[in-house]
Write a protein that holds these residues in place. Sequence first.
Motif, PDB file in Angstrom:
ATOM      1  N   CYS A 471       0.831  -1.207   0.000  1.00 19.13           N
ATOM      2  CA  CYS A 471       0.000   0.000   0.000  1.00 19.13           C
ATOM      3  C   CYS A 471       0.866   1.258   0.000  1.00 19.13           C
ATOM      4  O   CYS A 471       0.634   2.194  -0.771  1.00 19.13           O
ATOM      5  N   ASP A 472       1.889   1.289   0.867  1.00 19.59           N
ATOM      6  CA  ASP A 472       2.741   2.471   0.952  1.00 19.59           C
ATOM      7  C   ASP A 472       3.589   2.639  -0.308  1.00 19.59           C
ATOM      8  O   ASP A 472       3.887   3.771  -0.708  1.00 19.59           O
ATOM      9  N   LEU A 473       3.992   1.539  -0.935  1.00 15.00           N
ATOM     10  CA  LEU A 473       4.718   1.630  -2.200  1.00 15.00           C
ATOM     11  C   LEU A 473       3.842   2.253  -3.284  1.00 15.00           C
ATOM     12  O   LEU A 473       4.296   3.105  -4.058  1.00 15.00           O
ATOM     13  N   GLU A 474       2.584   1.836  -3.337  1.00 19.75           N
ATOM     14  CA  GLU A 474       1.675   2.398  -4.339  1.00 19.75           C
ATOM     15  C   GLU A 474       1.469   3.890  -4.116  1.00 19.75           C
ATOM     16  O   GLU A 474       1.390   4.677  -5.069  1.00 19.75           O
ATOM     17  N   ARG A 475       1.426   4.304  -2.849  1.00 19.27           N
ATOM     18  CA  ARG A 475       1.285   5.729  -2.535  1.00 19.27           C
ATOM     19  C   ARG A 475       2.540   6.495  -2.951  1.00 19.27           C
ATOM     20  O   ARG A 475       2.463   7.621  -3.447  1.00 19.27           O
ATOM     21  N   LEU A 476       3.712   5.889  -2.753  1.00 14.29           N
ATOM     22  CA  LEU A 476       4.965   6.515  -3.162  1.00 14.29           C
ATOM     23  C   LEU A 476       5.000   6.758  -4.669  1.00 14.29           C
ATOM     24  O   LEU A 476       5.304   7.862  -5.135  1.00 14.29           O
ATOM     25  N   TYR A 477       4.691   5.723  -5.444  1.00 14.90           N
ATOM     26  CA  TYR A 477       4.753   5.862  -6.896  1.00 14.90           C
ATOM     27  C   TYR A 477       3.633   6.764  -7.421  1.00 14.90           C
ATOM     28  O   TYR A 477       3.810   7.444  -8.434  1.00 14.90           O
ATOM     29  N   LYS A 483       3.583  14.440  -9.126  1.00 16.69           N
ATOM     30  CA  LYS A 483       4.623  15.450  -9.295  1.00 16.69           C
ATOM     31  C   LYS A 483       5.137  15.523 -10.736  1.00 16.69           C
ATOM     32  O   LYS A 483       5.854  16.457 -11.098  1.00 16.69           O
ATOM     33  N   GLY A 484       4.799  14.525 -11.545  1.00 16.66           N
ATOM     34  CA  GLY A 484       5.273  14.503 -12.920  1.00 16.66           C
ATOM     35  C   GLY A 484       6.709  14.046 -13.082  1.00 16.66           C
ATOM     36  O   GLY A 484       7.364  14.356 -14.081  1.00 16.66           O
ATOM     37  N   TYR A 485       7.215  13.275 -12.099  1.00 13.97           N
ATOM     38  CA  TYR A 485       8.593  12.794 -12.160  1.00 13.97           C
ATOM     39  C   TYR A 485       8.638  11.467 -12.916  1.00 13.97           C
ATOM     40  O   TYR A 485       8.005  10.494 -12.499  1.00 13.97           O
ATOM     41  N   ASP A 486       9.395  11.446 -14.021  1.00 12.76           N
ATOM     42  CA  ASP A 486       9.403  10.267 -14.882  1.00 12.76           C
ATOM     43  C   ASP A 486      10.671   9.437 -14.723  1.00 12.76           C
ATOM     44  O   ASP A 486      10.925   8.529 -15.498  1.00 12.76           O
ATOM     45  N   TYR A 508      10.354 -10.368   4.268  1.00  8.78           N
ATOM     46  CA  TYR A 508      11.570  -9.851   4.894  1.00  8.78           C
ATOM     47  C   TYR A 508      12.096  -8.650   4.123  1.00  8.78           C
ATOM     48  O   TYR A 508      12.553  -7.681   4.692  1.00  8.78           O
ATOM     49  N   LEU A 509      12.028  -8.709   2.808  1.00 15.98           N
ATOM     50  CA  LEU A 509      12.339  -7.530   1.999  1.00 15.98           C
ATOM     51  C   LEU A 509      11.461  -7.539   0.760  1.00 15.98           C
ATOM     52  O   LEU A 509      11.016  -8.590   0.298  1.00 15.98           O
ATOM     53  N   THR A 510      11.185  -6.350   0.261  1.00 18.33           N
ATOM     54  CA  THR A 510      10.375  -6.183  -0.940  1.00 18.33           C
ATOM     55  C   THR A 510      11.077  -5.190  -1.848  1.00 18.33           C
ATOM     56  O   THR A 510      11.574  -4.166  -1.381  1.00 18.33           O
ATOM     57  N   ILE A 511      11.147  -5.484  -3.131  1.00 17.04           N
ATOM     58  CA  ILE A 511      11.715  -4.554  -4.104  1.00 17.04           C
ATOM     59  C   ILE A 511      10.670  -4.278  -5.184  1.00 17.04           C
ATOM     60  O   ILE A 511      10.082  -5.209  -5.749  1.00 17.04           O
ATOM     61  N   ALA A 512      10.453  -2.990  -5.445  1.00 18.06           N
ATOM     62  CA  ALA A 512       9.506  -2.579  -6.486  1.00 18.06           C
ATOM     63  C   ALA A 512      10.245  -1.710  -7.502  1.00 18.06           C
ATOM     64  O   ALA A 512      11.235  -1.045  -7.173  1.00 18.06           O
ATOM     65  N   SER A 513       9.762  -1.712  -8.726  1.00 20.60           N
ATOM     66  CA  SER A 513      10.329  -0.838  -9.756  1.00 20.60           C
ATOM     67  C   SER A 513       9.204  -0.227 -10.562  1.00 20.60           C
ATOM     68  O   SER A 513       8.123  -0.807 -10.701  1.00 20.60           O
ATOM     69  N   GLY A 514       9.460   0.961 -11.100  1.00 19.61           N
ATOM     70  CA  GLY A 514       8.463   1.637 -11.914  1.00 19.61           C
ATOM     71  C   GLY A 514       8.798   3.105 -12.054  1.00 19.61           C
ATOM     72  O   GLY A 514       9.871   3.569 -11.662  1.00 19.61           O
ATOM     73  N   ARG A 515       7.843   3.839 -12.613  1.00 20.78           N
ATOM     74  CA  ARG A 515       8.005   5.286 -12.778  1.00 20.78           C
ATOM     75  C   ARG A 515       6.908   5.996 -11.977  1.00 20.78           C
ATOM     76  O   ARG A 515       7.058   6.216 -10.783  1.00 20.78           O
ATOM     77  N   SER A 516       5.803   6.326 -12.633  1.00 16.41           N
ATOM     78  CA  SER A 516       4.692   6.945 -11.908  1.00 16.41           C
ATOM     79  C   SER A 516       3.707   5.892 -11.424  1.00 16.41           C
ATOM     80  O   SER A 516       2.640   6.216 -10.910  1.00 16.41           O
TER      81      SER A 516
END
Length: 586
Positions: A471-477, A483-486, A508-516
């Motif tokens: 949930c917090d990762l989705e809020r971050l992205y 903000k329009g940061y690509d 134990y750990l989670t890694i996410a990748s993406g842009r917006s």
Amino acid sequence: MRIGILGPLTITDAKDVPLVLNLEPKQTIALLAIAANADRGIPLHELVVAVYGSTEALLYKRSTESLVSRLRATLRKSASTSAEVLPAAKGGFYGVNLGEHQIDALRFLRTAEHLLNNWNTILPSERRLLARKALGEWREDPVRIYAGICPVAPELLRRFTSNLTELGHQYVRLLLEERCYDEAKRELGRLNELLPANAEFKHLQEKVGLHGAQTAPLLLAAQSSEIGARAAMEELGDRLHSSQSRPCDVITVTAHNLDKIYPVERVAPDHEVTIDVPLEAPGGSGANTIAALGRLGCAVAAAGIVADDAEGRSLRNSLTAARVDCGNVLIFRARRGKVRTGYSIIFSDPSGVRSIYVHPGVNESFAKELSASPRGVKILRNSIRRSRIVHFTSFTSPAELSLQESLTSVLQPEAILSLNPGALYASLGLDRLDPILSRANILLVYEQNLRELVDNSAAPSREIGESGVRCDLERLYAWKGMKGYDQPLVTLVKRYQSAVSQEREAGYLTIASGRSGIEEVVGTQARIAVKNELPVKDSTGAGDAMAAGLHFGLLHGSSLRECADLSFLLATMVSDHIGARDGQPA
């Protein structure tokens, strides 16, 4: 006398008349190594590695001195002046009695550095003139020429080939923008001969040849649109591949602390325990990460400050032992009163819970001392511009955060910016860290730090009933999108309270990748067998080891899943030892 090393070794007299010298192969290597380092001197141990391919400097000390003595005598006979071209070594460093203008590589380096540091403020006509002058110093590919007789030739010449790559890119782009298509084609052909392993030059040359001169102005825009369409991990991989000729893989701007670690049975409020004499170990988040990468064979550097005391010397020695370049680690010599090296008091229990108390010491003087140094800021900026990944970690003073924000402007487009905000920066929220996060490509946080970042910001609110890392990762992205940061962003999140040897589930750990938005999310599924089934000894440095695992994976083209496994593996190894560095693998 003049020496040329950007091609076959040449030696000419004051009137540029070539001198014919019958040098032994080892004399040629020695002269190459000394000339390539004429602006700073080359220490004995590096000269031994270059000439004899051995790290046993003491074993080859006498042979090296004899070799240089014979070379000195040969040059003395050929020189038209009475001065020694090769003076006696000073403090174990070898140099030459020649000005930088008398060595082609240093002439190139100074012009290239001036151009690259001031590109936007120099008139286009002057840019072309200076770029031609600098590029004209290169006659052939020196790495290919010398590699056969000197295995470390690529390392000796790396700072020159690195600048050639950057200047070549800038110059070709300028030619295309000015519609000088034929000249751009010729320059690309020459650059491909000088740097045959550079994939970007080949790719650009093929495109110019395929589409013709008339479409050349569209190539830069086409490349930008292609980048925008690529997945985040793919773009980061391409960036790192294109910057592999740079002399430094990762540089960190970080606080340097001595950790005083007290292992206790349980860290809890209102809980009384006895403690023993603390174990002292080198620390500092970014310093731990860069030391791990140095031990893994990466070319790394650190910036920061320590006091001129026993603790400061210990921290610098620890980094040097891990093959970390400490040229940007300032040594503060107190003029009034006593300022000491920073230190942390850490209470750590076997479940992985810690309580940390930081005394910043001289770390809070870093920005001030750097700006007071005549060339301090310039040298650090140059070091950052020559690095593939730039890794920031938190300081306790706002001045150092402002310094890090200003340093983001130095980054080249293909450089990767990494941030470990820690608890100190995370409490400020995403919006306050905007100047760094707008450019960041790697974010390394603990679970509760991620929550603080998004809660203290304009990120979308959490829906009722929603919680957790995803949930917090989705809020971050989503905040990035607002903000329009690509910029492509890889985010590693570590659980705070978790015994590494006991809880090996994906959380134990989670890694996410993406842009917006999030493109991919992975965790570790215990694919790696961990032999130790006992509780962790100390979780200090586990997060920093994870950061090293992620950086190491990205540098070597690993997938997101492989990066998760590397991060997990390094964390388990470090957590099996007291302190942040004893468990780091070589």
